[in-house]
Design a protein around this motif. Sequence first.
Motif, PDB file in Angstrom:
ATOM      1  N   ILE A 102       0.837  -1.199   0.000  1.00 43.02           N
ATOM      2  CA  ILE A 102       0.000   0.000   0.000  1.00 43.02           C
ATOM      3  C   ILE A 102       0.873   1.250   0.000  1.00 43.02           C
ATOM      4  O   ILE A 102       0.626   2.210  -0.747  1.00 43.02           O
ATOM      5  N   ASP A 105       2.436   1.894  -3.344  1.00 43.33           N
ATOM      6  CA  ASP A 105       1.472   2.456  -4.290  1.00 43.33           C
ATOM      7  C   ASP A 105       1.477   3.984  -4.250  1.00 43.33           C
ATOM      8  O   ASP A 105       1.155   4.645  -5.235  1.00 43.33           O
ATOM      9  N   ARG A 142      -6.844   2.413   3.677  1.00 47.71           N
ATOM     10  CA  ARG A 142      -6.502   1.206   2.937  1.00 47.71           C
ATOM     11  C   ARG A 142      -5.957   0.124   3.861  1.00 47.71           C
ATOM     12  O   ARG A 142      -6.255  -1.064   3.684  1.00 47.71           O
TER      13      ARG A 142
END
Length: 420
Positions: A102, A105, A142
């Motif tokens: 995450i 990203d 997230r």
Amino acid sequence: MEPAAKALSVPWNGPAIGLLDLDAFFASVEQLDHPEWRGKPVIVGGDADRRGVVSTASYEARQYGVHSAMPAATARRLCPNAIWTHGSFSRYREVSNLVMDILVDETPLVEQVSIDEAFFDITPGRYSKESPIDICRRIQKRVASLGVTCSIGIGVCKTVAKIASEMEKPRGLTVVLPGTEAGFLAPLPVRSMSGIGPSGEAKLIRMGIKTLGQLAVADPSLLERELGSLGVTLRERAAGAERSRVGERAVEEDPKSISNERTFAADLTREDEILPSLDALCAMVARRLRRKGLAGSTLTVKIKNTALSSRSAQSKLSEPTDDESAMSPVARELLEQLWSEGDPVRLLGVGISNFMEQGPRQLDLFEDPEVERRKSAMRKLHVATDALKERFGDGAVAFGREMKLKGATTNTQPQHKEDD
């Protein structure tokens, strides 16, 4: 320090370094995998009657005073109704990797410092024009979607981000706006900054330095005289002036050494107890070498007789290896230097260092072909068992030495380090 909502309206000028810290990570993963444990005190650690220690405690257990590194027997007295589990490091690593993905990203500048912590650089204009605070909030959402939570601190440098991440837990987002870092750090006790342990704190207090603000303006020559070159570095960090980079995340950085050690529930005193455990530790280290595609050439054996007394010995191997069959005989020779029959062994450890990438091995013209054939066959067996364990779990297949070691140890789950 600014509330995240208020800080949103302020433009971010300068570096934006975050530190993500997963909340009560091991215990949170256990509560994720066992929904019936949610809202209840959960302790991940070794057995109380086998010298175990607490690896992680859920926030419900922390309300009773339980904390990591506490003896399991103490934790059991404080929280007798807690749910105990030895945990699964492979499962924790799996969830950790999802969290790190995450972060990647959002920015390629991610520096993982432990299984549950990572620095990340989201300086505006470098990879995004978004507000760093917006990015942090998105990261938290997230991560929460995975079933665990995190706290994040953000500031102009790693020192500020690390301290800020610990201010509001769990699920905290602590923002230290550029230009406010000195005021944020000044009132905090010196021990709140990483790198200052009990002995360093005691030295600073003897010098009349109790807060980071006092450390930031202390005489540099005095600090260097009392603490060496580290003193000047600590002064810079206490002022919020440290600007070390966040490196790009490596797929998996090669460690300088790989080791495994285990504490035994009851002292081992006989050779027929110690040698199988030593062989099992060699096998654990060798498996990790093979997983990383490395071979090591310096072997170390460590023993601990009491909670405070430890000794170690090391030897150069004839050639780099990732095979326990080559490591065990040398480990046994090293043990002879450290232990005599009847002496109690509380802890046993095996480590290997001086690595090279493992590739095709050149045959020695003077080596017995039959010996080489046996070596090759054993390594193939070990590689095959590695594959079974990776696919079906560590319990899928085990040698007798591994079963004996597992039955004798405290079952405390390793954490936060390459050595596991």
